[in-house]
Design a protein around this motif. Sequence first.
Motif, short mmCIF file in Angstrom:
data_model
loop_
_atom_site.label_atom_id
_atom_site.label_comp_id
_atom_site.label_asym_id
_atom_site.label_seq_id
_atom_site.Cartn_x
_atom_site.Cartn_y
_atom_site.Cartn_z
N TYR A 67 0.84 -1.21 0.00
CA TYR A 67 0.00 0.00 0.00
C TYR A 67 0.88 1.26 0.00
CZ TYR A 67 -2.93 -3.72 1.76
OH TYR A 67 -3.56 -4.92 1.93
N ALA A 68 2.01 1.19 -0.71
CA ALA A 68 3.00 2.26 -0.58
C ALA A 68 2.78 3.37 -1.60
CB ALA A 68 4.40 1.68 -0.74
N PRO A 69 2.75 4.63 -1.16
CA PRO A 69 2.75 5.75 -2.09
C PRO A 69 4.13 5.91 -2.71
CG PRO A 69 2.86 6.55 0.16
CD PRO A 69 2.70 5.06 0.24
N SER A 70 4.25 6.81 -3.69
CA SER A 70 5.55 6.97 -4.36
C SER A 70 6.56 7.69 -3.48
CB SER A 70 5.35 7.73 -5.67
OG SER A 70 4.74 9.00 -5.43
N LEU A 71 6.09 8.53 -2.55
CA LEU A 71 7.00 9.25 -1.65
C LEU A 71 7.14 8.52 -0.32
CD1 LEU A 71 5.89 12.98 -2.18
CD2 LEU A 71 7.82 11.78 -3.21
N PRO A 72 8.31 8.63 0.32
CA PRO A 72 8.48 7.99 1.63
C PRO A 72 7.61 8.65 2.70
CG PRO A 72 10.36 9.37 1.11
CD PRO A 72 9.53 9.32 -0.13
N ILE A 73 7.20 7.84 3.68
CA ILE A 73 6.38 8.33 4.78
C ILE A 73 7.17 8.27 6.08
CG2 ILE A 73 4.31 7.89 6.17
CD1 ILE A 73 2.91 6.88 3.78
N ARG A 74 7.12 9.34 6.84
CA ARG A 74 7.73 9.39 8.17
C ARG A 74 6.61 9.33 9.20
NH1 ARG A 74 9.28 13.72 11.55
NH2 ARG A 74 8.72 15.23 9.91
N LEU A 75 6.63 8.30 10.02
CA LEU A 75 5.54 8.04 10.95
C LEU A 75 5.71 8.79 12.27
CD1 LEU A 75 5.15 4.19 10.45
CD2 LEU A 75 3.88 6.03 9.31
N ASP A 76 4.59 8.96 12.98
CA ASP A 76 4.56 9.55 14.33
C ASP A 76 5.26 10.90 14.38
OD1 ASP A 76 3.17 7.33 15.40
OD2 ASP A 76 5.05 6.23 15.59
N ALA A 77 5.02 11.68 13.33
CA ALA A 77 5.67 13.00 13.24
C ALA A 77 4.91 14.03 14.07
CB ALA A 77 5.74 13.44 11.79
N VAL A 78 5.65 14.94 14.67
CA VAL A 78 5.05 16.04 15.41
C VAL A 78 4.68 17.18 14.47
CG1 VAL A 78 5.44 17.77 17.21
CG2 VAL A 78 6.33 15.44 17.49
N ALA A 79 5.48 17.35 13.42
CA ALA A 79 5.26 18.41 12.44
C ALA A 79 5.98 18.01 11.16
CB ALA A 79 5.78 19.75 12.96
N PRO A 80 5.56 18.54 10.01
CA PRO A 80 6.25 18.23 8.76
C PRO A 80 7.60 18.93 8.67
CG PRO A 80 4.53 19.85 8.37
CD PRO A 80 4.40 19.43 9.80
N GLY A 81 8.52 18.30 7.98
CA GLY A 81 9.81 18.92 7.71
C GLY A 81 9.69 19.91 6.56
N GLU A 82 10.84 20.45 6.17
CA GLU A 82 10.86 21.54 5.19
C GLU A 82 10.25 21.13 3.85
OE1 GLU A 82 14.13 24.50 3.02
OE2 GLU A 82 14.71 23.24 4.70
N ARG A 83 10.48 19.89 3.40
CA ARG A 83 9.98 19.47 2.09
C ARG A 83 9.00 18.28 2.24
NH1 ARG A 83 13.91 17.87 -2.01
NH2 ARG A 83 12.15 18.27 -3.42
N GLU A 84 8.21 18.34 3.29
CA GLU A 84 7.26 17.27 3.54
C GLU A 84 5.82 17.79 3.52
OE1 GLU A 84 9.37 13.94 6.36
OE2 GLU A 84 8.58 15.74 7.33
N SER A 85 4.93 16.95 3.03
CA SER A 85 3.50 17.22 3.19
C SER A 85 3.05 16.61 4.52
CB SER A 85 2.71 16.62 2.02
OG SER A 85 2.94 15.23 1.93
N TRP A 86 1.76 16.78 4.84
CA TRP A 86 1.29 16.41 6.19
C TRP A 86 0.03 15.56 6.11
CZ3 TRP A 86 2.88 15.94 10.90
CH2 TRP A 86 2.00 15.94 11.99
N LEU A 87 0.08 14.39 6.72
CA LEU A 87 -1.10 13.54 6.90
C LEU A 87 -1.52 13.67 8.36
CD1 LEU A 87 -3.04 11.42 5.64
CD2 LEU A 87 -1.49 9.66 6.55
N GLY A 88 -2.57 14.41 8.60
CA GLY A 88 -2.95 14.74 9.96
C GLY A 88 -4.01 13.82 10.54
N PHE A 89 -4.13 13.90 11.86
CA PHE A 89 -5.21 13.23 12.59
C PHE A 89 -5.50 14.05 13.83
CE2 PHE A 89 -6.79 10.44 15.95
CZ PHE A 89 -7.87 9.86 15.31
N GLY A 90 -6.75 14.46 14.01
CA GLY A 90 -7.10 15.24 15.18
C GLY A 90 -7.22 16.72 14.89
N PRO A 91 -7.55 17.51 15.90
CA PRO A 91 -7.90 18.92 15.69
C PRO A 91 -6.74 19.88 15.49
CG PRO A 91 -8.06 18.36 18.02
CD PRO A 91 -7.76 17.08 17.30
N ALA A 92 -5.51 19.45 15.75
CA ALA A 92 -4.36 20.36 15.64
C ALA A 92 -4.24 20.88 14.22
CB ALA A 92 -3.08 19.65 16.06
N VAL A 93 -4.01 22.19 14.09
CA VAL A 93 -3.82 22.82 12.79
C VAL A 93 -2.32 22.91 12.51
CG1 VAL A 93 -4.19 24.90 11.41
CG2 VAL A 93 -5.95 24.14 13.03
#
Length: 319
Positions: free
Chosen positions: A227-253
Motif C-alpha cells: 500500500y506504498a505511495p511513491s513518496l516515503p512516509i515518516r511516521l509519528d511525526a510532530v510536524a512536517p519537515g521543510e519538504r514534507e506534506s502532512w497527513l494529519g489526525f485530530g484537531p491540531a492545525v
Amino acid sequence: MTEILRDDADGIARAALLLRTGHVVAFATETVYGLGADATDGDAVAGIYAAKGRPQFNPLICHFPDAARAFVHVIADERAWRLAEAFWPGPLTLVLPRRAESRVSSLAAAGLASLAVRVPGHATARAVIEAAGVPIAAPSANRSGRLSPTRAAHVHGDLAGRIAAVLDSGPTSVGVESTIVDLTTETATILRPGGVAREALEAVIGPVAWGADAGRIIAPGMMRSHYAPSLPIRLDAVAPGERESWLGFGPAVVTAPVAVNLSAAGDLREAAAHLFEALHRLDAASVAAGLAGIAAAPVPHEGLGAAINDRLRRAAAPR
C-alpha cells in the motif's frame, strides 16, 4: 440494540433501508451469514471493521444481484464470464482488475487495484442487495478470529449491540465460505478453497493453480512494504519537515505545503474510511508540488487505530 428481522417482504425492505442509510446488517448467504454494508460508502464499510474488531483492513468481497451488475465494477475477461455462467449465483468469488470508474470505496478494496466480486446463491441475500440498490461488502458476520456463523443466533450472540440488524433466514446450506479465484493474471489461481471445487473450475476454464504454487505475492498483507505511495512516509511525526506534506489526525492545525487530515474530530472510524483515498490524494499532490516526503501524525492504536497503523507501517516500509 440489534433488530432481529424476519425473512419476509417487510424484513427484506427494512434490511435494505438500513443498508442504504449507512448501517451494518447481517444476512444469510448460502455459505455463511455475511456482515453487510454499502460498499460505496467508506464510513459504512469502516463500520464492518469496527463491528468485527478486524485487526487489518483486508479486502472485502462485494456482493451483487447478478453478474452484469458485478462486472460494471471490474474488467471481466472470457474466463470470468464462463465461470459466472457456470457457478453464479453460488459460492464462488472472482478477483478481477477494478474499473477506474467503480464507485466501490477504496476501503472495501483495501487500497488494491483489484476487487473481489460475488453473486450469492441465497435468494434472500440477492433480494436484499437488489432492494438496497448498491453493492454490498460483506465478510463473515462474526468477530475477528471466531467461528463463522451459519445461523442468525450465532450472529446475534457474537455481535448483538454492535450492528443494526440480523435478517434471520434459518441455517445456511453450504456452511463453508466461497472459493476465491484470482483472475488478475494469465493463470487462474485459487486463493481460498471453498464451496466450488478446483476440479469443477478446471472443467470450465482449464488448469487452475493453488495459491501456494503461484510463485508471487497473491494475498493482501503478505508484503512488508505494501500500500506504498511513491513518496516515503515518516511516521509519528510532530510536524512536517521543510519538504514534507502532512497527513494529519485530530484537531491540531499544522502548516504544510500540502495537507490532508484523516479526521479533524479524531474519529477513528472516519479516519479508516478515508485512509486509502487520503494517501492517494496526498501522494499525487505532494509529487505535483515537488515535495520529498510525507509526514504522518500519530494515530491511537486502539480499535480501528490498530488497522490504520498497520497500513501506515506497510506504506512507510523500505522498498
